[in-house]
Design a protein around this motif. Structure first.
Motif, PDB file in Angstrom:
ATOM      1  N   ILE A  82      34.262  18.938 -25.845  1.00 32.95           N
ATOM      2  CA  ILE A  82      34.516  17.502 -25.904  1.00 32.95           C
ATOM      3  C   ILE A  82      35.372  17.211 -27.127  1.00 32.95           C
ATOM      4  CG2 ILE A  82      32.352  16.951 -24.739  1.00 32.95           C
ATOM      5  CD1 ILE A  82      31.176  16.122 -27.385  1.00 32.95           C
ATOM      6  N   THR A  83      36.011  16.062 -27.134  1.00 27.82           N
ATOM      7  CA  THR A  83      36.755  15.606 -28.293  1.00 27.82           C
ATOM      8  C   THR A  83      36.476  14.119 -28.488  1.00 27.82           C
ATOM      9  OG1 THR A  83      38.954  15.570 -29.345  1.00 27.82           O
ATOM     10  CG2 THR A  83      38.862  14.979 -27.021  1.00 27.82           C
ATOM     11  N   GLY A  84      36.496  13.681 -29.736  1.00 28.21           N
ATOM     12  CA  GLY A  84      36.184  12.299 -30.051  1.00 28.21           C
ATOM     13  C   GLY A  84      34.693  12.083 -30.240  1.00 28.21           C
ATOM     14  N   ASN A  85      34.343  10.896 -30.721  1.00 29.06           N
ATOM     15  CA  ASN A  85      32.950  10.544 -31.003  1.00 29.06           C
ATOM     16  C   ASN A  85      32.700   9.121 -30.524  1.00 29.06           C
ATOM     17  OD1 ASN A  85      30.479   9.809 -32.057  1.00 29.06           O
ATOM     18  ND2 ASN A  85      30.911  10.473 -34.143  1.00 29.06           N
ATOM     19  N   PRO A  86      31.928   8.927 -29.444  1.00 31.94           N
ATOM     20  CA  PRO A  86      31.755   7.586 -28.878  1.00 31.94           C
ATOM     21  C   PRO A  86      31.001   6.620 -29.776  1.00 31.94           C
ATOM     22  CG  PRO A  86      30.278   9.122 -27.825  1.00 31.94           C
ATOM     23  CD  PRO A  86      31.204   9.940 -28.660  1.00 31.94           C
ATOM     24  N   MET A  87      30.386   7.129 -30.851  1.00 32.46           N
ATOM     25  CA  MET A  87      29.639   6.250 -31.743  1.00 32.46           C
ATOM     26  C   MET A  87      30.511   5.680 -32.856  1.00 32.46           C
ATOM     27  SD  MET A  87      27.042   6.718 -29.969  1.00 32.46           S
ATOM     28  CE  MET A  87      25.744   5.774 -30.763  1.00 32.46           C
ATOM     29  N   LEU A  88      31.724   6.194 -33.022  1.00 33.34           N
ATOM     30  CA  LEU A  88      32.601   5.712 -34.088  1.00 33.34           C
ATOM     31  C   LEU A  88      33.037   4.273 -33.836  1.00 33.34           C
ATOM     32  CD1 LEU A  88      35.124   8.578 -34.973  1.00 33.34           C
ATOM     33  CD2 LEU A  88      33.170   7.783 -36.294  1.00 33.34           C
ATOM     34  N   ARG A  89      33.100   3.500 -34.903  1.00 33.42           N
ATOM     35  CA  ARG A  89      33.626   2.152 -34.827  1.00 33.42           C
ATOM     36  C   ARG A  89      34.629   1.879 -35.947  1.00 33.42           C
ATOM     37  NH1 ARG A  89      31.689   3.095 -30.722  1.00 33.42           N
ATOM     38  NH2 ARG A  89      30.205   1.868 -29.477  1.00 33.42           N
ATOM     39  N   SER A  90      34.981   2.913 -36.710  1.00 38.24           N
ATOM     40  CA  SER A  90      36.037   2.815 -37.711  1.00 38.24           C
ATOM     41  C   SER A  90      36.468   4.229 -38.062  1.00 38.24           C
ATOM     42  CB  SER A  90      35.563   2.086 -38.970  1.00 38.24           C
ATOM     43  OG  SER A  90      34.734   2.928 -39.748  1.00 38.24           O
ATOM     44  N   TYR A  91      37.621   4.349 -38.733  1.00 40.52           N
ATOM     45  CA  TYR A  91      38.123   5.642 -39.199  1.00 40.52           C
ATOM     46  C   TYR A  91      38.045   5.723 -40.725  1.00 40.52           C
ATOM     47  CZ  TYR A  91      39.974   7.917 -34.977  1.00 40.52           C
ATOM     48  OH  TYR A  91      40.103   8.579 -33.774  1.00 40.52           O
ATOM     49  N   ASP A  92      37.176   4.936 -41.332  1.00 35.64           N
ATOM     50  CA  ASP A  92      37.123   4.858 -42.788  1.00 35.64           C
ATOM     51  C   ASP A  92      36.872   6.203 -43.450  1.00 35.64           C
ATOM     52  OD1 ASP A  92      37.567   2.191 -42.536  1.00 35.64           O
ATOM     53  OD2 ASP A  92      35.493   1.564 -42.896  1.00 35.64           O
ATOM     54  N   LYS A  93      36.119   7.080 -42.785  1.00 33.62           N
ATOM     55  CA  LYS A  93      35.744   8.357 -43.383  1.00 33.62           C
ATOM     56  C   LYS A  93      36.561   9.526 -42.845  1.00 33.62           C
ATOM     57  CE  LYS A  93      30.995   6.822 -44.268  1.00 33.62           C
ATOM     58  NZ  LYS A  93      29.542   7.090 -44.051  1.00 33.62           N
ATOM     59  N   ILE A  94      37.654   9.225 -42.151  1.00 34.49           N
ATOM     60  CA  ILE A  94      38.505  10.277 -41.593  1.00 34.49           C
ATOM     61  C   ILE A  94      39.825  10.313 -42.350  1.00 34.49           C
ATOM     62  CG2 ILE A  94      39.771  11.019 -39.533  1.00 34.49           C
ATOM     63  CD1 ILE A  94      37.546   9.918 -37.840  1.00 34.49           C
ATOM     64  N   ASP A  95      40.221  11.501 -42.782  1.00 38.66           N
ATOM     65  CA  ASP A  95      41.483  11.691 -43.485  1.00 38.66           C
ATOM     66  C   ASP A  95      42.627  11.248 -42.570  1.00 38.66           C
ATOM     67  OD1 ASP A  95      43.807  12.596 -44.675  1.00 38.66           O
ATOM     68  OD2 ASP A  95      43.072  14.625 -45.067  1.00 38.66           O
ATOM     69  N   PRO A  96      43.439  10.273 -42.968  1.00 39.83           N
ATOM     70  CA  PRO A  96      44.491   9.759 -42.084  1.00 39.83           C
ATOM     71  C   PRO A  96      45.579  10.765 -41.755  1.00 39.83           C
ATOM     72  CG  PRO A  96      44.710   8.840 -44.289  1.00 39.83           C
ATOM     73  CD  PRO A  96      43.397   9.552 -44.252  1.00 39.83           C
ATOM     74  N   ASP A  97      45.651  11.868 -42.511  1.00 35.23           N
ATOM     75  CA  ASP A  97      46.655  12.891 -42.228  1.00 35.23           C
ATOM     76  C   ASP A  97      46.063  14.097 -41.505  1.00 35.23           C
ATOM     77  OD1 ASP A  97      48.900  11.604 -43.436  1.00 35.23           O
ATOM     78  OD2 ASP A  97      48.044  12.081 -45.394  1.00 35.23           O
ATOM     79  N   SER A  98      44.794  14.037 -41.130  1.00 33.96           N
ATOM     80  CA  SER A  98      44.141  15.152 -40.453  1.00 33.96           C
ATOM     81  C   SER A  98      44.370  15.083 -38.949  1.00 33.96           C
ATOM     82  CB  SER A  98      42.635  15.126 -40.729  1.00 33.96           C
ATOM     83  OG  SER A  98      42.035  13.992 -40.112  1.00 33.96           O
ATOM     84  N   ALA A  99      44.145  16.195 -38.283  1.00 30.16           N
ATOM     85  CA  ALA A  99      44.308  16.227 -36.828  1.00 30.16           C
ATOM     86  C   ALA A  99      43.348  15.269 -36.138  1.00 30.16           C
ATOM     87  CB  ALA A  99      44.092  17.653 -36.327  1.00 30.16           C
ATOM     88  N   GLU A 100      42.146  15.130 -36.680  1.00 33.44           N
ATOM     89  CA  GLU A 100      41.169  14.238 -36.068  1.00 33.44           C
ATOM     90  C   GLU A 100      41.679  12.802 -36.005  1.00 33.44           C
ATOM     91  OE1 GLU A 100      40.561  16.503 -38.281  1.00 33.44           O
ATOM     92  OE2 GLU A 100      38.924  17.781 -37.550  1.00 33.44           O
TER      93      GLU A 100
END
Length: 402
Positions: free
Chosen positions: A138-156
């Motif tokens: 699987i890819t992605g996380n259905p519980m996410l509601r923001s990208y605050d904790k994700i590196d904006p330059d990362s593949a995720e």
């Protein structure tokens, strides 16, 4: 993407050779099934599923999907895999919901909804190992509601995005950039009307540990390539290195889902709020996700990866595989097995227990969900041709989401 544009894009920013398969898959069924995360139980939220008609509630990894399936909704006869994503709904001002339809992507023929699937090879046509029987992820996380904790330059940060098309024309400026980058793509649902509709872009990791066909979270056995992502090119033709923990390069699997939001533009809320919501109660889009269960016949995918090295990805160009027509893929369908209405009419609420959760904190599951579904499951859910049970329907309770 439009393929002449892709060729031009490749020659400018990624001159090393690439190859890919690109093909449509029409709709198989829409219902609350997710056999990866909630096998044997009705899923908390609705998914739209494409691929082979051996799809079922359990999807035991020992199943021989190519032999169990009698047809596929995908362009290649050898592909009995299953692919699924969440469903998009429009929330009306009175609080009711309508499913947003899916329509064919550019240059894919006339499939009945569904999605466009890509299998992309790495730069310089490096050897790529096809998925094996029993592989799923699987890819992605259905519980996410923001990208605050994700590196904006990362593949995720580029794995799941949305494109706001200004028109349906393939040469429109809003269709000139790679998926996930440019002025028309966002990591959240577009907060404005999109005259040409909305396309979801969903990338999977392309590195494998070489051992496990699955993992408890359905993610740990795969990984994205290391390094920062070029903000001009995104993931589709990205060069990079697999981490030492996941050294085996697998095809870069990519979905495009074309949501026809155009009929709803005249119903846009007067307060300007974003009216679309994904089936798990997500009005942000950060929680979009994709699931995959491998089901290609024999070594057909490996042969295609070895010999079908056209950057255009046109199905007719891969003579290693057998084409099926639009009529054939559109006629391959399953009857929903969960006795509830999820589309085709106004819904008082999202199916399952999915109240709107806008975040920014991660979504939480509804405790003691009493949303049950009666269903006429087949007497043997792993048998494609088994008769459906019509007497004494089983009561199935919704299970936790992934």
């Amino acid at each position: 993407m439009h393929w002449p544009l892709l060729l031009a894009f490749t020659s400018v920013v990624a001159p090393s050779a690439h190859a890919l398969l690109r093909f449509p898959c029409s709709q198989l069924v829409t219902q609350r099934f997710d056999p990866l995360v909630t096998p044997g139980e009705v899923s908390p939220h609705v998914h739209q599923i494409v691929g082979g008609n051996a799809f079922n509630l359990t999807m035991d990894p020992n199943n021989d999907l190519p032999n169990m399936a009698t047809c596929t909704t995908c362009r290649f006869q050898e592909d009995k895999s299953n692919y699924w994503t969440a469903v998009m709904y429009f929330k009306h001002p009175n609080g009711s919901y309508t499913r947003v339809p899916q329509i064919p992507n550019h240059f894919t023929g006339s499939p009945n909804g569904g999605m466009t699937v890509y299998y992309i090879q790495p730069p310089n046509l490096e050897p790529v190992t096809a998925f094996r029987k029993g592989f799923r992820m699987i890819t992605g996380n259905p519980m996410l509601r923001s990208y605050d904790k994700i590196d904006p330059d990362s593949a995720e940060a580029y794995a799941v995005t949305f494109r706001c098309w200004e028109s349906t024309a393939p040469f429109d400026p809003s269709n000139m950039s790679p998926p996930g980058v440019g002025n028309y793509d966002t990591v959240h649902l577009p907060n404005k009307k999109c005259p040409g509709g909305i396309r979801a872009n969903i990338f999977f990791p392309s590195c494998w540990d070489g051992v496990n066909l699955d993992s408890p979270d359905h993610k740990s056995h795969v990984a994205f390539m290391t390094g920062r992502v070029d903000r001009n090119t995104g993931l589709i033709l990205r060069s990079g290195t697999c981490p030492s923990t996941h050294p085996v390069r697998i095809p870069l699997l990519f979905y495009e889902v074309y949501w026809d939001t155009r009929p709803f533009n005249d119903m846009w809320p007067t307060d300007g709020s974003q009216p679309f919501v994904l089936s798990m109660g997500d009005p942000t889009g950060y929680g979009h996700h994709g699931d995959y269960v491998f089901g290609w016949e024999g070594d057909s995918l490996q042969r295609a990866m070895n010999t079908c090295t056209d950057i255009g990805g046109v199905p007719e160009g891969c003579r290693e595989l057998t084409l099926v027509t639009d009529a054939q893929i559109n006629s391959c369908t399953q009857r929903p097995q969960v006795n509830e209405i999820v589309e085709g009419s106004y819904l008082e609420k999202l199916p399952g227990c999915n109240p709107i959760q806008a975040g920014p904190a991660s979504a939480t599951m509804v405790a003691n969900c009493d949303a049950v579904s009666t269903t006429g499951f087949r007497s043997d859910p792993t048998s494609v041709n088994a008769p459906e049970v019509t007497a004494s329907p089983a009561i199935i309770t919704a299970a936790p989401a992934h």
